[in-house]
Design a protein around this motif. Structure first.
Motif, short mmCIF file in Angstrom:
data_model
loop_
_atom_site.label_atom_id
_atom_site.label_comp_id
_atom_site.label_asym_id
_atom_site.label_seq_id
_atom_site.Cartn_x
_atom_site.Cartn_y
_atom_site.Cartn_z
N GLY A 106 0.78 -1.23 0.00
CA GLY A 106 0.00 0.00 0.00
C GLY A 106 0.81 1.27 0.00
N LEU A 107 2.11 1.17 0.30
CA LEU A 107 2.99 2.32 0.23
C LEU A 107 3.80 2.25 -1.05
CD1 LEU A 107 4.36 2.50 3.89
CD2 LEU A 107 2.32 3.57 2.94
N LEU A 108 4.05 3.40 -1.65
CA LEU A 108 4.82 3.47 -2.88
C LEU A 108 6.14 4.18 -2.63
CD1 LEU A 108 2.00 4.48 -5.40
CD2 LEU A 108 2.80 2.19 -4.81
N GLN A 127 -0.43 11.04 1.94
CA GLN A 127 0.72 11.39 2.78
C GLN A 127 2.03 11.06 2.06
OE1 GLN A 127 -0.07 9.01 6.27
NE2 GLN A 127 -1.40 10.55 7.16
N THR A 128 3.01 11.95 2.22
CA THR A 128 4.34 11.73 1.62
C THR A 128 5.42 12.00 2.65
OG1 THR A 128 4.43 14.01 0.81
CG2 THR A 128 3.60 12.33 -0.71
N ARG A 129 6.56 11.39 2.41
CA ARG A 129 7.75 11.66 3.24
C ARG A 129 8.96 11.67 2.32
NH1 ARG A 129 9.12 10.33 8.64
NH2 ARG A 129 11.31 10.85 9.02
N TRP A 130 9.60 12.83 2.19
CA TRP A 130 10.82 12.95 1.41
C TRP A 130 12.01 12.55 2.27
CZ3 TRP A 130 11.25 14.04 -3.72
CH2 TRP A 130 10.11 14.52 -4.36
N ILE A 131 12.90 11.77 1.71
CA ILE A 131 14.10 11.32 2.43
C ILE A 131 15.33 11.77 1.66
CG2 ILE A 131 15.40 9.33 3.28
CD1 ILE A 131 12.76 7.82 3.50
N SER A 156 1.05 -3.28 14.68
CA SER A 156 0.39 -2.01 14.35
C SER A 156 0.81 -1.46 13.00
CB SER A 156 0.71 -0.98 15.44
OG SER A 156 2.11 -0.71 15.48
N CYS A 157 1.71 -2.16 12.31
CA CYS A 157 2.24 -1.68 11.01
C CYS A 157 2.84 -0.28 11.15
CB CYS A 157 1.15 -1.68 9.94
SG CYS A 157 0.42 -3.29 9.65
N SER A 158 3.56 -0.07 12.25
CA SER A 158 4.16 1.24 12.51
C SER A 158 5.68 1.12 12.61
CB SER A 158 3.59 1.85 13.80
OG SER A 158 3.87 1.01 14.90
N SER A 159 6.33 2.24 12.91
CA SER A 159 7.79 2.31 12.97
C SER A 159 8.39 1.93 11.62
CB SER A 159 8.35 1.42 14.08
OG SER A 159 7.87 1.81 15.34
N LEU A 160 8.06 2.71 10.60
CA LEU A 160 8.55 2.45 9.25
C LEU A 160 10.06 2.59 9.16
CD1 LEU A 160 5.93 4.28 7.00
CD2 LEU A 160 6.52 1.86 6.88
N LYS A 161 10.66 1.77 8.30
CA LYS A 161 12.09 1.84 8.04
C LYS A 161 12.33 1.65 6.54
CE LYS A 161 13.51 0.28 12.63
NZ LYS A 161 14.31 -0.68 13.42
N PHE A 162 13.41 2.25 6.07
CA PHE A 162 13.77 2.22 4.65
C PHE A 162 15.17 1.64 4.52
CE2 PHE A 162 15.92 5.03 1.33
CZ PHE A 162 15.59 4.21 0.27
N LEU A 163 15.28 0.53 3.79
CA LEU A 163 16.57 -0.14 3.58
C LEU A 163 17.04 0.12 2.16
CD1 LEU A 163 18.73 -2.39 4.43
CD2 LEU A 163 17.16 -4.01 3.31
N VAL A 362 -2.40 -1.87 -3.59
CA VAL A 362 -3.48 -2.17 -2.66
C VAL A 362 -3.57 -1.00 -1.68
CG1 VAL A 362 -4.31 -3.73 -0.86
CG2 VAL A 362 -3.08 -4.66 -2.81
N PRO A 363 -4.73 -0.34 -1.55
CA PRO A 363 -4.84 0.79 -0.62
C PRO A 363 -4.46 0.38 0.79
CG PRO A 363 -6.77 0.64 -2.03
CD PRO A 363 -5.98 -0.61 -2.27
N SER A 364 -3.87 1.33 1.53
CA SER A 364 -3.34 1.02 2.86
C SER A 364 -3.66 2.13 3.85
CB SER A 364 -1.81 0.84 2.78
OG SER A 364 -1.24 0.78 4.07
N LEU A 365 -3.77 1.75 5.13
CA LEU A 365 -3.99 2.70 6.22
C LEU A 365 -2.70 3.05 6.95
CD1 LEU A 365 -7.24 1.18 7.78
CD2 LEU A 365 -7.05 2.94 6.04
N VAL A 366 -1.57 2.51 6.49
CA VAL A 366 -0.29 2.77 7.14
C VAL A 366 0.05 4.25 7.03
CG1 VAL A 366 2.18 2.28 7.15
CG2 VAL A 366 0.55 0.44 6.75
#
Length: 400
Positions: A106-108, A127-131, A156-163, A362-366
Motif C-alpha cells: 500500500g505504500l509506494l 501522505q508523503t515523506r521525502w528522504i 500495528s504496522c508502525s515504525s517504518l524503516k527504509f533499507l 493495494v490501498p493502505s492505512l499505514v
C-alpha cells in the motif's frame, strides 16, 4: 429548503463518501477541514477500502508516468481478460520526475530522476515523506541500489524503516564491495548495518514486501549465475535471514516474485526440462508458510516454454481460477496474459496496451508521517566515521 451536506448526520456522510472512487479522495480532502479529518478516521477508511475492493473484485495496478501514476483495474481471466483505466494519482510538481515505483503493501517508494532523494507515498491517505539520501551512486546513469520498505512493529504496522544497499558481488571475494544502510522514520537517522553477506541479490530483479518483511530472489555468493533461493529482511531485528531454497532441484536461470492477496508469496522460476536438455519450462509455487527464517511451498502450475512465452518481472495470479498473468517488459511493453488451466496449459495474449513500468497496488492505512521538528537528531560520531570509511572504500574500489 435545501439541506447542506455538512448538516447531514456523520454516519450518512460517511456512507456517501465511502462510494467515492479512490482517485477522487484527494478532491474530497481538499474541500474542507472537516471532510479531510473524516476521510482519515480509521472507521471510515476501513469501510472505504473494503467497499472499493468488493466493488472492483479485480487486481489494482499503478502505471508509472513522469509526474503521476495511472490507476488501472485488471481482470485476470481466461475468457475475457481486460485492463481498465480508473483514474490518476498526482504526486508532484512537474519539476520532479519519477523514474521507478516500488510497491510495499500500500505504500509506494518513488525513485526519482533526482538521485539525491526519494519519496515514500501513501496515495490513499495523501501522505508523503521525502528522504534525503546521504550519497548517490549512478555510474553511467544506472541505479545499482536495491531498495525496500518495512515496519518494525508488525502488529500495528508502525515504525517504518527504509533499507537500501549497494553490493558488487560479481567478482567476490577479490573485488567485492558492499554497503547496507537503513533509515528510521521515527528518528530521521541513518545506520550502517554490520553485515557480511553470504548471498548475492541482482539489482535487476525486484523484491516484494509481505507482512512487514521484504524478500528477493537470491543466490549463494560463491556460485555463478543461478538463483536457487529467496532471502528475506526482517525490519524488526534489522537483519537478513538464511537463504531459503526454492522447491526445485534444478538450477534456475530466472526467478520472479509476487504477492498473492497480500497474504502469500508466489515464486516463478525457469529451468531446463532435463539436465541435458535445451528446452525450458517454468513453474509457479505459492507459499503455505513463510517468514524470514523458514518457508514451505505448494505447487500452483507448470508450463513448458515452447509457445515462446516471455517470462515477466511482474506477474499476478488468481489461485481460484488457476490463472497467471504477466507483463512482457520488452522494448515496447505490452500487457501479456498467460492463462493456465491445470497442467495442460492455455495461452491467451492481450496486446496493444502500452505501459511504462506497472506494479500492483493495494490501498493502505499505514501512516507516512513527517518527521517532527522536536525529534530532529544528529548522527552519532561512530556512524559518521562508518559513513566516511564507506565513502573512501567506494572511491578506492573505483565504483564512484
Amino acid at each position: 429548503m435545501a439541506t447542506m451536506i455538512s448538516n447531514l448526520p456523520r454516519d450518512l456522510i460517511e456512507e456517501i463518501f465511502s462510494r467515492v472512487p479512490l482517485t477522487s479522495m484527494k478532491a474530497v480532502r481538499l474541500t474542507c477541514k472537516s471532510w479531510n479529518n473524516l476521510s482519515k478516521t480509521e472507521s471510515f477508511t476501513k469501510v472505504h477500502i473494503g467497499r472499493a475492493a468488493k466493488r472492483e473484485e479485480k487486481t489494482m495496478m499503478v502505471d508509472v508516468m513522469p509526474h503521476k501514476l495511472n490507476l488501472m483495474s485488471i481482470v485476470i481471466d481466461d475468457v475475457t481478460p481486460s485492463a481498465e483505466f480508473k483514474g490518476q494519482f498526482s504526486l508532484l510538481h512537474k519539476n520532479y520526475r519519477i523514474n521507478q515505483v516500488l510497491h510495499y503493501e500500500g505504500l509506494l517508494l518513488c525513485i526519482m530522476k533526482d538521485p539525491t532523494r526519494i519519496v515514500v507515498w501513501n496515495p490513499y491517505l495523501g501522505q508523503t515523506r521525502w528522504i534525503q539520501l546521504r550519497y548517490f551512486h549512478r555510474p553511467h546513469g544506472i541505479d545499482h541500489f536495491r531498495y525496500a520498505l518495512g515496519y518494525a512493529d508488525k502488529e500495528s504496522c508502525s515504525s517504518l524503516k527504509f533499507l537500501r544497499f549497494l553490493d558488487y558481488f560479481y567478482k567476490a571475494p577479490e573485488e567485492e564491495f558492499f554497503w547496507y544502510e537503513i533509515y528510521d522514520f521515527d528518528s530521521g537517522l541513518w545506520t550502517t548495518l554490520n553485515v557480511t553477506p553470504h548471498w548475492g541479490i541482482y539489482s535487476t530483479y525486484p523484491c516484494v514486501s509481505l507482512k512487514g518483511n521484504t524478500y528477493w530472489p537470491a543466490k549463494e555468493r560463491s556460485t555463478q549465475g543461478f538463483q536457487d533461493y529467496i532471502i528475506g529482511f526482517d525490519f524488526t531485528r534489522e537483519r537478513f535471514g538464511p537463504l531459503l531454497a526454492l522447491p526445485t532441484d534444478r538450477e534456475c536461470s530466472f526467478v520472479s516474485l509476487s504477492c498473492v492477496k497480500e497474504e502469500k508469496l508466489a515464486a516463478l522460476f525457469k529451468h531446463r526440462l532435463h539436465h541435458d536438455s535445451y528446452e525450458y519450462e517454468f513453474e509457479i509455487w505459492i507459499t503455505t508458510k513463510i517468514d524470514v527464517e523458514m518457508v514451505s511451498w505448494s505447487k500452483f502450475l507448470r508450463m513448458d516454454m515452447r509457445p515462446k512465452i516471455e517470462l515477466p518481472l511482474t506477474f499476478y495470479i488468481d489461485e481460484e481460477k488457476k490463472v497467471f498473468m504477466g507483463f512482457d517488459h520488452g522494448e515496447y511493453p505490452k500487457l501479456l496474459f498467460l492463462n493456465v488451466i491445470g497442467e495442460t496449459g492455455f495461452l491467451r495474449k492481450l496486446e496493444n496496451i502500452q505501459y511504462r513500468s506497472p506494479c500492483s497496488y493495494v490501498p493502505s492505512l499505514v501512516q507516512v508521517k513527517k518527521l517532527a521538528r522536536d525529534r530532529l537528531r544528529k548522527q552519532r560520531s561512530l556512524e559518521n566515521r562508518r559513513f566516511a570509511q564507506n565513502i573512501l572504500r567506494l572511491a578506492r574500489n573505483g565504483k564512484s
